[in-house]
Design an enzyme around this catalytic site. Structure first.
Site: not given
Length: 237
Positions: A77, A81-82, A95
């Site tokens: 992922d 955003r992570n 994350d």
């Protein structure tokens, strides 16, 4: 149940201590660095980030992913955003909710998927390797170059899937140097075996950081091209 460690037994509750990373997510950092008014108004480039800052962000992530891949950890992922940004602007991969350990993982359950960051073999055959993370790194690099725009602007998730299957790749942003775009394209090779290893990506970023050249010309960032800024929920399938 009490937790036993070595010769000591500790009663509940248990505490997990995590580093506080004050800068928030890289995605948020990129998007808030855009000029005033709306996200669509990009005239004059970033107020607070330089080309070298952006190149270093990619370098930091490459180093982090090189370490993870050496430990046979599949992130699954990877996206801005992570990634978290510390007070000194160091990026840290975070994350690990979808992460798995091993050389390869095959998804067997249905879950929300980060379609816009997924390699063809993951989208259509449910297979993940470190080369799938390499594909996602190429998308993350595109995010950095565009100051946090949502990948495949103007395309629905179904259109993204169909496009990737048919060989479509995002175009080179006008303000992006050819060396960075070549790295993106190498990460997006349809054949996982032809994608670079993270240690190679790290070496490439080492070389770019050693140069004094600006690889992202923020002053020429087109204010009308990269206005697609979706929420985390909208970005997943």
């Amino acid at each position: 149940m009490p937790f036993t460690c070595s010769t000591h037994t500790y009663p509940e509750p248990f505490y997990l201590l995590l580093e506080f990373v004050s800068g928030g997510s890289l995605q948020s950092r990129l998007r808030t660095s855009r000029t005033q008014q709306t996200y669509g108004n990009l005239h004059g480039g970033s107020k607070s980030l330089s080309s070298r800052d952006l190149t270093k962000f990619a370098w930091d992530v490459a180093k982090g992913m090189s370490f993870l891949s050496s430990k046979k950890i599949l992130h699954r992922d990877l996206a801005t955003r992570n990634v978290l940004v510390s007070a000194d602007r160091t990026c840290k991969v975070s994350d690990f909710g979808l992460s798995r350990e091993g050389d390869e993982y095959e998804r067997t359950t249905k879950t929300r998927l980060p379609v816009r960051w997924m390699a063809p073999e993951s989208l259509f055959h449910r297979k993940y390797t470190t080369k799938s993370d390499v594909w996602a790194f190429g998308v993350l690099l595109w995010e950095i170059v565009t100051l946090g725009a949502t990948p495949y602007p103007g395309m629905s998730k179904r259109e993204v899937m169909d496009g990737v299957q048919q060989g479509y790749r995002m175009d080179k942003p006008i303000h992006c140097d050819g060396k960075l775009y070549t790295l993106m394209l190498n990460c997006w090779d349809a054949d996982p075996a032809r994608r670079p290893e993270f240690r190679q990506i790290e070496r490439t970023m080492d070389t770019l950081m050693e140069d004094e050249q600006d690889y992202i010309n923020l002053a020429s960032l087109d204010e009308n091209t990269y206005t697609s800024l979706q929420t985390v929920t909208d970005e997943k399938y």
